[in-house]
Design a protein around this motif. Structure first.
Motif, PDB file in Angstrom:
ATOM      1  N   CYS A   1      62.111  34.105  38.988  1.00 20.66           N
ATOM      2  CA  CYS A   1      63.102  34.010  37.915  1.00 20.66           C
ATOM      3  C   CYS A   1      62.450  33.442  36.662  1.00 20.66           C
ATOM      4  N   PRO A   2      63.037  33.688  35.491  1.00 21.69           N
ATOM      5  CA  PRO A   2      62.405  33.207  34.257  1.00 21.69           C
ATOM      6  C   PRO A   2      62.669  31.722  33.994  1.00 21.69           C
ATOM      7  N   THR A   3      63.496  31.112  34.809  1.00 26.26           N
ATOM      8  CA  THR A   3      64.009  29.732  34.684  1.00 26.26           C
ATOM      9  C   THR A   3      65.008  29.631  33.535  1.00 26.26           C
ATOM     10  N   CYS A   4      65.806  28.609  33.591  1.00 32.66           N
ATOM     11  CA  CYS A   4      66.780  28.338  32.531  1.00 32.66           C
ATOM     12  C   CYS A   4      67.165  26.863  32.626  1.00 32.66           C
TER      13      CYS A   4
ATOM     14  N   ARG B   1      69.075  25.346  34.292  1.00 28.95           N
ATOM     15  CA  ARG B   1      69.500  24.847  35.612  1.00 28.95           C
ATOM     16  C   ARG B   1      68.317  24.358  36.450  1.00 28.95           C
ATOM     17  N   ILE B   2      67.101  24.567  35.921  1.00 27.93           N
ATOM     18  CA  ILE B   2      65.918  24.341  36.747  1.00 27.93           C
ATOM     19  C   ILE B   2      65.723  22.854  37.066  1.00 27.93           C
TER      20      ILE B   2
ATOM     21  N   GLY C   1      64.558  29.825  40.842  1.00 29.38           N
ATOM     22  CA  GLY C   1      64.740  28.459  40.354  1.00 29.38           C
ATOM     23  C   GLY C   1      65.963  27.760  40.856  1.00 29.38           C
ATOM     24  N   CYS C   2      66.993  28.503  41.255  1.00 31.46           N
ATOM     25  CA  CYS C   2      68.208  27.845  41.734  1.00 31.46           C
ATOM     26  C   CYS C   2      69.014  28.811  42.587  1.00 31.46           C
TER      27      CYS C   2
ATOM     28  N   VAL D   1      72.084  29.758  41.807  1.00 28.48           N
ATOM     29  CA  VAL D   1      73.180  30.410  41.079  1.00 28.48           C
ATOM     30  C   VAL D   1      73.047  31.936  41.137  1.00 28.48           C
ATOM     31  N   ASN D   2      71.914  32.435  40.632  1.00 30.78           N
ATOM     32  CA  ASN D   2      71.673  33.878  40.699  1.00 30.78           C
ATOM     33  C   ASN D   2      70.590  34.222  41.706  1.00 30.78           C
ATOM     34  N   GLY D   3      69.888  33.198  42.158  1.00 30.61           N
ATOM     35  CA  GLY D   3      68.745  33.418  43.036  1.00 30.61           C
ATOM     36  C   GLY D   3      68.998  34.376  44.175  1.00 30.61           C
TER      37      GLY D   3
ATOM     38  N   GLU E   1      69.357  38.014  43.019  1.00 30.74           N
ATOM     39  CA  GLU E   1      68.156  38.561  42.386  1.00 30.74           C
ATOM     40  C   GLU E   1      67.003  38.707  43.373  1.00 30.74           C
TER      41      GLU E   1
END
Ligand code: SF4
Length: 416
Positions: free
Chosen positions: A284-287, A289-290, A319-320, A322-324, A327
């Motif tokens: 993931c590109p991170t955001c 929430r990381i 990274g988390c 939520v969408n991990g 994805e």
């Protein structure tokens, strides 16, 4: 599945260097070119072997001087991929390289145009069953010797329809050059038409693929440093390959040519044109929430997977939660990070919940064990879809926000 354009097939190499076909039903090959001097034999051998280890199917070397073609006799027995001699200006270099046992010749119609000289090279290649790439290039396509012709061609190049004129010159030069080859009944030919302009590259290869049935060597010339050259190269080459055009590829960077091979292969893999060797990493590109150092983790995972995993295992580093999970769908091995922790899944089964400092080592252990299971026939790649329900963040992975607030000495806003 990409439907590839049907072309003739040419073959180069031998038992000691491997046999590589270009065009026909052969997979799209990836090639590169050494950056060092060919006459520096040990360094040249080392560079070729490094490119071969990175996955290059074919390696090209420059032979501007007689000492370069002389060096080929010592280089060829010490390398294991087919070698191409890149010949400009001096047709004798081609004859010397052929004598030395080279596997393919590249000629540039922009600087070797004398018909008798070209015929000599064709005859020597014919006798040894060596293919020739006819490589026209934006940088050397405009006539240099005939002043009147040069004025006319430059007039077009500096007009509003610059690309149209370049395209017309490229096609005309190719047709004229091919006439010499046809007169000699020589068809072991690969064609390239490179430009620095990605739109001209697309137009040129489309036009050439409609006119000729020879295999095509794709490339963007002088693409620049890797940082910007990647986009300049991959946009037109990806577009052409996705349209079924292109039989061998060289990406050119002003950088270590190993990057050219790595990016060329990755382009093949993501387009489904080659079977991947080694793990596929998605991340993931991170955001905002990381809660772990994901950038470092991804780089560490990438480097270790390259060294340790041979099968095309799909690995997801997320990274988390939520969408991990969504994805990472389809990943064989996945990690979802939380509050300085990570939960690791193997084909949908949770296998570990570890602190951040143990994520890398545990993930690699799981990848190695999964690879061994696949090798023993106890599991299959991509067999089980990941159907992971997001774990409760305040439960297994921890919310983390209170600790981050304390570490950074800031107060998070209270939300009502
Ligand atoms: S997986 Fe999580 S941390 Fe990564 S980009 Fe998506 S929401 Fe952000």
């Amino acid at each position: 599945m990409i439907q590839r354009r049907k072309t003739r097939k040419v073959t180069l190499g031998d038992e000691a260097h491997g046999i590589v076909s270009i065009g026909g039903d052969a997979p799209v090959s990836v090639q590169s070119m050494t950056a060092g001097y060919t006459y520096e034999i040990d360094a040249c051998v080392a560079e070729i072997n490094r490119l071969a280890a990175a996955g290059a199917d074919i390696v090209r070397v420059a032979v501007p001087e007689k000492k370069d073609t002389a060096a080929l006799r010592e280089i060829l027995p010490r390398v294991t991929v087919p070698i191409v001699a890149d010949v400009h200006f001096h047709f004798q270099r081609a004859l010397e390289a052929i004598d030395a046992g080279i596997h393919k010749i590249r000629l540039n119609p922009g600087n070797i145009s004398d018909h008798a000289q070209v015929r000599d090279v064709i005859q020597a290649c014919k006798a040894r069953k060596i293919p020739i790439r006819i490589g026209v290039n934006e940088g050397s396509i405009v006539e240099r010797r005939d002043k009147q012709k040069r004025m006319k061609e430059l007039g077009g190049v500096f007009s509003d329809n610059k690309n149209g004129h370049f395209l017309a010159i490229m096609i005309a030069k190719l047709e004229e050059y091919l006439e010499i080859f046809h007169a000699e009944d020589f068809h072991d030919v690969v064609i390239s038409a490179k430009s620095i302009d990605p739109l001209l590259v697309v137009d040129a290869y489309k036009a050439i693929s409609e006119r000729f049935d020879y295999p095509l060597h794709l490339g963007v010339t002088h693409a620049g440093p890797k940082e910007t050259g990647t986009i300049r190269s991959v946009v037109p080459l990806g577009h052409l390959l996705a349209s079924g055009i292109g039989d061998t590829v060289r990406i050119s960077y002003a950088n270590d040519p190993v990057y050219e091979v790595e990016d060329g292969l990755e382009l093949m893999y993501i387009l489904g044109l080659r079977t991947r060797i080694g793990a596929e990493l998605i991340a993931c590109p991170t955001c905002g929430r990381i809660q772990v150092d994901l950038f470092k983790l991804v780089q560490d995972v990438r480097k270790q997977l390259e060294k340790e995993i041979k099968l095309p295992i799909k690995v997801a580093v997320m990274g988390c939660i939520v969408n991990g999970p969504g994805e990472a769908e389809g990943a064989d091995v996945a990690i979802f990070a939380g509050d300085r922790r990570g939960i690791i899944y193997v084909q949908g089964e949770k296998v570990a919940n570890v602190p951040e400092e143990e994520i890398l080592s545990r993930l690699l252990i799981e990848c190695a064990e999964f690879e061994a299971k696949v090798n023993r026939g106890e599991a299959r790649l991509g067999e089980k879809k990941v159907a992971i329900l997001p774990p409760d963040p305040i439960g297994e992975l921890g919310s983390g926000w209170e600790k981050i607030e304390k570490d950074r000495g800031v107060s998070l806003p209270v939300v009502h």
